[in-house]
Design a protein around this motif. Sequence first.
Motif, PDB file in Angstrom:
ATOM      1  N   UNK A   1      62.852  42.625  27.299  1.00  0.00           N
ATOM      2  CA  UNK A   1      63.159  43.138  28.643  1.00  0.00           C
ATOM      3  C   UNK A   1      63.568  44.607  28.592  1.00  0.00           C
ATOM      4  N   UNK A   2      64.187  45.017  27.483  1.00  0.00           N
ATOM      5  CA  UNK A   2      64.629  46.416  27.355  1.00  0.00           C
ATOM      6  C   UNK A   2      63.462  47.395  27.389  1.00  0.00           C
ATOM      7  N   UNK A   3      62.295  46.956  26.934  1.00  0.00           N
ATOM      8  CA  UNK A   3      61.146  47.881  26.869  1.00  0.00           C
ATOM      9  C   UNK A   3      60.151  47.633  28.008  1.00  0.00           C
TER      10      UNK A   3
ATOM     11  N   UNK B   1      62.210  41.400  34.770  1.00  0.00           N
ATOM     12  CA  UNK B   1      62.605  42.059  36.019  1.00  0.00           C
ATOM     13  C   UNK B   1      63.965  41.507  36.474  1.00  0.00           C
ATOM     14  N   UNK B   2      64.119  40.173  36.396  1.00  0.00           N
ATOM     15  CA  UNK B   2      65.388  39.564  36.824  1.00  0.00           C
ATOM     16  C   UNK B   2      66.524  39.888  35.837  1.00  0.00           C
ATOM     17  N   UNK B   3      66.187  39.844  34.561  1.00  0.00           N
ATOM     18  CA  UNK B   3      67.205  40.109  33.527  1.00  0.00           C
ATOM     19  C   UNK B   3      67.673  41.565  33.596  1.00  0.00           C
TER      20      UNK B   3
ATOM     21  N   UNK C   1      80.952  38.444  38.380  1.00  0.00           N
ATOM     22  CA  UNK C   1      80.158  37.239  38.112  1.00  0.00           C
ATOM     23  C   UNK C   1      79.159  37.409  36.965  1.00  0.00           C
ATOM     24  N   UNK C   2      79.187  38.578  36.329  1.00  0.00           N
ATOM     25  CA  UNK C   2      78.143  38.874  35.339  1.00  0.00           C
ATOM     26  C   UNK C   2      78.120  37.878  34.174  1.00  0.00           C
ATOM     27  N   UNK C   3      79.286  37.511  33.679  1.00  0.00           N
ATOM     28  CA  UNK C   3      79.354  36.570  32.556  1.00  0.00           C
ATOM     29  C   UNK C   3      78.665  35.256  32.925  1.00  0.00           C
ATOM     30  N   UNK C   4      78.986  34.722  34.096  1.00  0.00           N
ATOM     31  CA  UNK C   4      78.378  33.455  34.539  1.00  0.00           C
ATOM     32  C   UNK C   4      76.867  33.608  34.721  1.00  0.00           C
ATOM     33  N   UNK C   5      76.466  34.735  35.298  1.00  0.00           N
ATOM     34  CA  UNK C   5      75.028  34.966  35.526  1.00  0.00           C
ATOM     35  C   UNK C   5      74.273  35.045  34.202  1.00  0.00           C
ATOM     36  N   UNK C   6      74.903  35.682  33.241  1.00  0.00           N
ATOM     37  CA  UNK C   6      74.256  35.857  31.937  1.00  0.00           C
ATOM     38  C   UNK C   6      74.100  34.514  31.214  1.00  0.00           C
ATOM     39  N   UNK C   7      75.106  33.668  31.343  1.00  0.00           N
ATOM     40  CA  UNK C   7      75.015  32.351  30.703  1.00  0.00           C
ATOM     41  C   UNK C   7      73.860  31.543  31.301  1.00  0.00           C
TER      42      UNK C   7
ATOM     43  N   UNK D   1      69.415  29.444  29.896  1.00  0.00           N
ATOM     44  CA  UNK D   1      68.560  28.306  30.270  1.00  0.00           C
ATOM     45  C   UNK D   1      67.134  28.799  30.518  1.00  0.00           C
ATOM     46  N   UNK D   2      67.000  29.913  31.244  1.00  0.00           N
ATOM     47  CA  UNK D   2      65.671  30.480  31.510  1.00  0.00           C
ATOM     48  C   UNK D   2      64.955  30.827  30.196  1.00  0.00           C
ATOM     49  N   UNK D   3      65.730  31.373  29.257  1.00  0.00           N
ATOM     50  CA  UNK D   3      65.133  31.774  27.980  1.00  0.00           C
ATOM     51  C   UNK D   3      64.552  30.573  27.233  1.00  0.00           C
TER      52      UNK D   3
END
Lengths: 275, 20
Positions: free
Chosen positions: A129-131, A170-172, A228-234, A238-240
Amino acid sequence: PESADLRVLAKHLYDSYFKSFPLTKAKARAILTGKTGDKAPFVIHDMNSLKAGEHYISFKQPPVPDQGQQQNKDMEIRLFQSCQFRSVEAVREITEFAKSIPGFVNLDLNDQVTLLKYGVHEVIFSMLASVMNKDGTLVSCGQGFMTREFLKSLRKPFCELMEPKFDFSVKFNALELDDSDLAVFISVIILSGDRPGLVNVKPIEDLQDNMLQALELQLKMNHPDSPQLFAKLLQKMTDLRQIVTEHVQLLQLLKKTELDMDIHPLLQEIIKDLY
Amino acid sequence: LKEKHKILHRLLQNSSCSDL
Protein backbone atom coordinates in the motif's frame (compact mmCIF):
# COMPACT_ATOMS: atom_id res chain seq x y z
CA PRO A 1 8.25 3.34 33.15
CA GLU A 2 6.04 0.82 31.33
CA SER A 3 5.20 3.41 28.67
CA ALA A 4 8.88 4.27 28.38
CA ASP A 5 9.64 0.59 27.65
CA LEU A 6 6.95 0.51 24.95
CA ARG A 7 8.43 3.64 23.35
CA VAL A 8 11.90 2.06 23.36
CA LEU A 9 10.40 -1.02 21.69
CA ALA A 10 8.68 1.08 18.99
CA LYS A 11 11.90 3.00 18.35
CA HIS A 12 13.88 -0.23 18.07
CA LEU A 13 11.38 -1.62 15.52
CA TYR A 14 11.49 1.63 13.52
CA ASP A 15 15.30 1.41 13.34
CA SER A 16 15.31 -2.21 12.17
CA TYR A 17 12.51 -1.44 9.68
CA PHE A 18 14.82 1.11 8.05
CA LYS A 19 17.64 -1.40 7.95
CA SER A 20 15.45 -4.18 6.51
CA PHE A 21 13.35 -2.36 3.89
CA PRO A 22 15.09 -0.22 1.25
CA LEU A 23 11.98 1.58 -0.05
CA THR A 24 10.19 3.26 2.86
CA LYS A 25 6.71 4.74 2.69
CA ALA A 26 8.17 8.26 3.15
CA LYS A 27 10.43 7.77 0.12
CA ALA A 28 7.65 6.14 -1.95
CA ARG A 29 5.17 8.96 -1.21
CA ALA A 30 7.85 11.53 -2.15
CA ILE A 31 8.35 9.76 -5.51
CA LEU A 32 4.60 9.45 -6.10
CA THR A 33 4.01 13.14 -5.40
CA GLY A 34 7.06 14.33 -7.38
CA LYS A 35 8.83 15.75 -4.35
CA THR A 36 12.17 13.97 -4.64
CA GLY A 37 13.88 16.31 -7.08
CA ASP A 38 14.97 13.22 -9.02
CA LYS A 39 13.57 12.30 -12.40
CA ALA A 40 9.98 11.06 -12.38
CA PRO A 41 9.41 7.28 -12.55
CA PHE A 42 9.02 5.74 -16.01
CA VAL A 43 5.29 5.19 -16.58
CA ILE A 44 4.22 1.78 -17.85
CA HIS A 45 0.68 2.01 -19.19
CA ASP A 46 0.61 -0.49 -22.07
CA MET A 47 2.60 -3.31 -23.66
CA ASN A 48 4.78 -0.88 -25.65
CA SER A 49 5.77 1.13 -22.60
CA LEU A 50 6.37 -2.14 -20.74
CA LYS A 51 8.78 -3.23 -23.50
CA ALA A 52 10.44 0.20 -23.45
CA GLY A 53 10.57 0.06 -19.65
CA GLU A 54 12.41 -3.25 -19.75
CA HIS A 55 15.37 -1.40 -21.30
CA TYR A 56 14.94 1.80 -19.32
CA ILE A 57 14.46 0.24 -15.89
CA SER A 58 16.77 -2.37 -14.44
CA PHE A 59 14.00 -4.93 -13.90
CA LYS A 60 15.28 -7.63 -11.64
CA GLN A 61 14.73 -11.02 -13.14
CA PRO A 62 15.15 -14.39 -11.48
CA PRO A 63 18.20 -16.30 -12.68
CA VAL A 64 16.94 -18.69 -15.34
CA PRO A 65 19.04 -21.40 -16.97
CA ASP A 66 17.74 -20.63 -20.45
CA GLN A 67 17.33 -16.91 -21.12
CA GLY A 68 16.17 -17.60 -24.67
CA GLN A 69 13.30 -19.72 -23.45
CA GLN A 70 12.37 -16.98 -20.96
CA GLN A 71 12.30 -14.39 -23.76
CA ASN A 72 9.78 -16.50 -25.66
CA LYS A 73 7.28 -16.58 -22.82
CA ASP A 74 4.42 -14.14 -23.12
CA MET A 75 4.48 -10.73 -21.50
CA GLU A 76 2.08 -11.65 -18.71
CA ILE A 77 4.25 -14.54 -17.60
CA ARG A 78 7.44 -12.47 -17.74
CA LEU A 79 5.74 -9.73 -15.75
CA PHE A 80 4.54 -12.26 -13.21
CA GLN A 81 8.08 -13.69 -12.90
CA SER A 82 9.34 -10.19 -12.02
CA CYS A 83 6.59 -9.87 -9.38
CA GLN A 84 7.61 -13.23 -7.97
CA PHE A 85 11.23 -12.21 -7.82
CA ARG A 86 10.28 -9.06 -5.90
CA SER A 87 8.12 -11.17 -3.55
CA VAL A 88 11.09 -13.45 -2.80
CA GLU A 89 13.21 -10.40 -1.98
CA ALA A 90 10.41 -9.12 0.24
CA VAL A 91 10.23 -12.45 2.11
CA ARG A 92 13.96 -12.19 2.73
CA GLU A 93 13.60 -8.60 4.00
CA ILE A 94 10.64 -9.50 6.23
CA THR A 95 12.55 -12.48 7.68
CA GLU A 96 15.45 -10.20 8.61
CA PHE A 97 13.00 -7.75 10.19
CA ALA A 98 11.24 -10.57 12.11
CA LYS A 99 14.56 -11.72 13.54
CA SER A 100 15.07 -8.23 14.98
CA ILE A 101 11.77 -8.33 16.93
CA PRO A 102 12.77 -8.82 20.57
CA GLY A 103 12.02 -12.40 21.59
CA PHE A 104 11.31 -13.74 18.08
CA VAL A 105 14.50 -15.77 17.66
CA ASN A 106 14.00 -17.33 21.10
CA LEU A 107 10.69 -18.88 19.99
CA ASP A 108 10.53 -22.53 18.96
CA LEU A 109 12.18 -22.76 15.51
CA ASN A 110 9.18 -24.54 14.00
CA ASP A 111 6.97 -21.73 15.29
CA GLN A 112 9.26 -19.11 13.73
CA VAL A 113 8.76 -20.92 10.40
CA THR A 114 4.97 -21.04 10.91
CA LEU A 115 4.74 -17.35 11.85
CA LEU A 116 6.63 -16.39 8.70
CA LYS A 117 4.72 -18.83 6.48
CA TYR A 118 1.40 -17.25 7.51
CA GLY A 119 2.61 -13.70 8.11
CA VAL A 120 4.78 -12.74 5.14
CA HIS A 121 2.00 -12.17 2.60
CA GLU A 122 -0.04 -10.11 5.07
CA VAL A 123 3.05 -7.96 5.66
CA ILE A 124 3.78 -7.75 1.91
CA PHE A 125 0.27 -6.46 1.16
CA SER A 126 0.35 -4.00 4.09
CA MET A 127 3.59 -2.56 2.77
CA LEU A 128 2.53 -2.70 -0.88
CA ALA A 129 0.00 0.00 0.00
CA SER A 130 2.94 2.34 0.67
CA VAL A 131 3.96 2.24 -3.00
CA MET A 132 0.42 2.35 -4.42
CA ASN A 133 -2.13 5.05 -5.09
CA LYS A 134 -5.55 4.71 -6.69
CA ASP A 135 -4.01 4.95 -10.19
CA GLY A 136 -1.08 2.56 -10.01
CA THR A 137 1.97 1.24 -8.22
CA LEU A 138 5.66 2.01 -8.06
CA VAL A 139 7.80 -0.82 -9.40
CA SER A 140 11.50 -1.62 -9.39
CA CYS A 141 12.43 0.38 -6.25
CA GLY A 142 10.50 3.41 -7.45
CA GLN A 143 12.16 3.62 -10.88
CA GLY A 144 8.87 2.84 -12.61
CA PHE A 145 5.15 3.40 -12.14
CA MET A 146 2.76 0.78 -13.52
CA THR A 147 -0.80 1.91 -14.01
CA ARG A 148 -3.77 0.12 -12.48
CA GLU A 149 -5.57 0.21 -15.84
CA PHE A 150 -2.66 -1.57 -17.53
CA LEU A 151 -2.67 -4.31 -14.87
CA LYS A 152 -6.44 -4.63 -15.34
CA SER A 153 -5.97 -5.02 -19.09
CA LEU A 154 -3.78 -8.14 -18.83
CA ARG A 155 -5.28 -11.45 -19.93
CA LYS A 156 -7.20 -13.59 -17.44
CA PRO A 157 -6.40 -14.54 -14.69
CA PHE A 158 -3.43 -12.12 -14.47
CA CYS A 159 -5.79 -9.13 -14.59
CA GLU A 160 -7.36 -10.32 -11.32
CA LEU A 161 -4.10 -10.44 -9.41
CA MET A 162 -3.60 -6.81 -8.38
CA GLU A 163 -7.07 -5.26 -8.33
CA PRO A 164 -7.95 -6.47 -4.77
CA LYS A 165 -4.62 -5.07 -3.55
CA PHE A 166 -5.46 -1.65 -5.04
CA ASP A 167 -8.88 -1.69 -3.35
CA PHE A 168 -7.27 -2.56 -0.02
CA SER A 169 -4.47 0.00 -0.45
CA VAL A 170 -6.79 2.92 -1.09
CA LYS A 171 -8.68 2.17 2.15
CA PHE A 172 -5.53 1.37 4.12
CA ASN A 173 -3.75 4.54 2.94
CA ALA A 174 -6.71 6.60 4.17
CA LEU A 175 -5.51 5.75 7.72
CA GLU A 176 -2.36 7.81 6.94
CA LEU A 177 0.07 5.60 8.81
CA ASP A 178 3.76 6.45 8.55
CA ASP A 179 6.81 4.18 8.62
CA SER A 180 7.09 4.31 12.42
CA ASP A 181 3.47 3.07 12.75
CA LEU A 182 3.93 0.41 10.09
CA ALA A 183 7.02 -0.98 11.85
CA VAL A 184 4.94 -1.81 14.94
CA PHE A 185 1.88 -2.90 12.94
CA ILE A 186 3.79 -5.48 10.90
CA SER A 187 5.38 -6.80 14.12
CA VAL A 188 1.87 -7.36 15.51
CA ILE A 189 0.96 -9.25 12.31
CA ILE A 190 4.03 -11.48 12.50
CA LEU A 191 3.40 -12.34 16.18
CA SER A 192 -0.08 -13.83 15.63
CA GLY A 193 -0.66 -16.62 18.10
CA ASP A 194 -3.60 -18.10 16.16
CA ARG A 195 -1.65 -19.41 13.16
CA PRO A 196 -2.43 -23.09 12.43
CA GLY A 197 0.08 -25.62 13.71
CA LEU A 198 1.89 -23.49 16.31
CA VAL A 199 3.56 -25.65 18.95
CA ASN A 200 3.97 -23.16 21.79
CA VAL A 201 1.34 -20.44 21.61
CA LYS A 202 1.76 -18.76 25.01
CA PRO A 203 5.12 -16.98 24.45
CA ILE A 204 3.88 -15.73 21.06
CA GLU A 205 0.69 -14.34 22.61
CA ASP A 206 2.73 -12.68 25.36
CA LEU A 207 4.99 -11.02 22.80
CA GLN A 208 1.99 -9.93 20.74
CA ASP A 209 0.18 -8.51 23.80
CA ASN A 210 3.20 -6.34 24.53
CA MET A 211 3.43 -5.36 20.85
CA LEU A 212 -0.26 -4.41 20.80
CA GLN A 213 0.33 -2.10 23.76
CA ALA A 214 3.28 -0.58 21.90
CA LEU A 215 1.07 -0.08 18.83
CA GLU A 216 -1.75 1.52 20.80
CA LEU A 217 0.67 3.96 22.45
CA GLN A 218 2.47 4.63 19.15
CA LEU A 219 -0.81 5.59 17.46
CA LYS A 220 -1.95 7.74 20.40
CA MET A 221 1.33 9.66 20.34
CA ASN A 222 1.66 9.93 16.56
CA HIS A 223 -2.03 10.49 15.71
CA PRO A 224 -3.58 12.31 18.69
CA ASP A 225 -6.50 13.45 16.55
CA SER A 226 -7.54 9.92 15.51
CA PRO A 227 -8.69 8.18 18.69
CA GLN A 228 -10.25 5.28 16.75
CA LEU A 229 -7.15 4.51 14.70
CA PHE A 230 -6.01 1.55 16.80
CA ALA A 231 -9.41 -0.15 16.48
CA LYS A 232 -9.59 0.61 12.75
CA LEU A 233 -6.14 -0.82 12.19
CA LEU A 234 -6.97 -4.05 14.01
CA GLN A 235 -9.96 -4.48 11.67
CA LYS A 236 -7.58 -4.27 8.70
CA MET A 237 -5.94 -7.49 9.88
CA THR A 238 -9.14 -9.36 8.98
CA ASP A 239 -9.15 -7.81 5.49
CA LEU A 240 -5.52 -8.82 5.03
CA ARG A 241 -6.26 -12.47 5.79
CA GLN A 242 -9.01 -12.44 3.17
CA ILE A 243 -6.70 -10.89 0.56
CA VAL A 244 -4.01 -13.48 1.25
CA THR A 245 -6.52 -16.35 1.00
CA GLU A 246 -7.69 -15.10 -2.43
CA HIS A 247 -4.11 -14.44 -3.55
CA VAL A 248 -3.00 -17.95 -2.65
CA GLN A 249 -6.02 -19.47 -4.43
CA LEU A 250 -5.09 -17.49 -7.54
CA LEU A 251 -1.46 -18.62 -7.36
CA GLN A 252 -2.61 -22.23 -7.05
CA LEU A 253 -4.84 -21.74 -10.11
CA LEU A 254 -1.95 -20.22 -12.07
CA LYS A 255 0.23 -23.16 -11.12
CA LYS A 256 -2.34 -25.56 -12.60
CA THR A 257 -3.30 -23.60 -15.71
CA GLU A 258 -0.14 -21.77 -16.79
CA LEU A 259 2.09 -24.71 -17.52
CA ASP A 260 4.76 -22.38 -18.94
CA MET A 261 5.13 -20.67 -15.62
CA ASP A 262 7.39 -21.61 -12.73
CA ILE A 263 6.50 -20.71 -9.17
CA HIS A 264 9.62 -19.90 -7.15
CA PRO A 265 10.45 -22.73 -4.68
CA LEU A 266 10.36 -20.33 -1.69
CA LEU A 267 6.87 -19.11 -2.62
CA GLN A 268 5.81 -22.72 -3.27
CA GLU A 269 6.77 -23.83 0.21
CA ILE A 270 4.97 -20.81 1.70
CA ILE A 271 1.69 -21.33 -0.16
CA LYS A 272 1.63 -25.14 0.12
CA ASP A 273 -1.10 -26.20 2.58
CA LEU A 274 -1.49 -22.58 3.69
CA TYR A 275 -5.26 -22.08 3.50
CA LEU B 1 7.82 -28.63 9.25
CA LYS B 2 11.54 -28.00 8.88
CA GLU B 3 11.70 -30.51 6.01
CA LYS B 4 8.78 -28.88 4.16
CA HIS B 5 10.16 -25.36 4.58
CA LYS B 6 13.85 -25.74 3.87
CA ILE B 7 14.33 -22.29 2.32
CA LEU B 8 12.40 -20.43 5.04
CA HIS B 9 14.37 -22.36 7.59
CA ARG B 10 17.64 -21.40 5.89
CA LEU B 11 16.59 -17.74 5.78
CA LEU B 12 15.93 -17.86 9.51
CA GLN B 13 19.29 -19.45 10.25
CA ASN B 14 21.38 -17.51 7.78
CA SER B 15 20.87 -14.00 6.47
CA SER B 16 22.84 -14.26 3.23
CA CYS B 17 21.13 -17.02 1.16
CA SER B 18 22.45 -15.29 -1.94
CA ASP B 19 21.47 -18.21 -4.19
CA LEU B 20 17.73 -17.48 -3.91
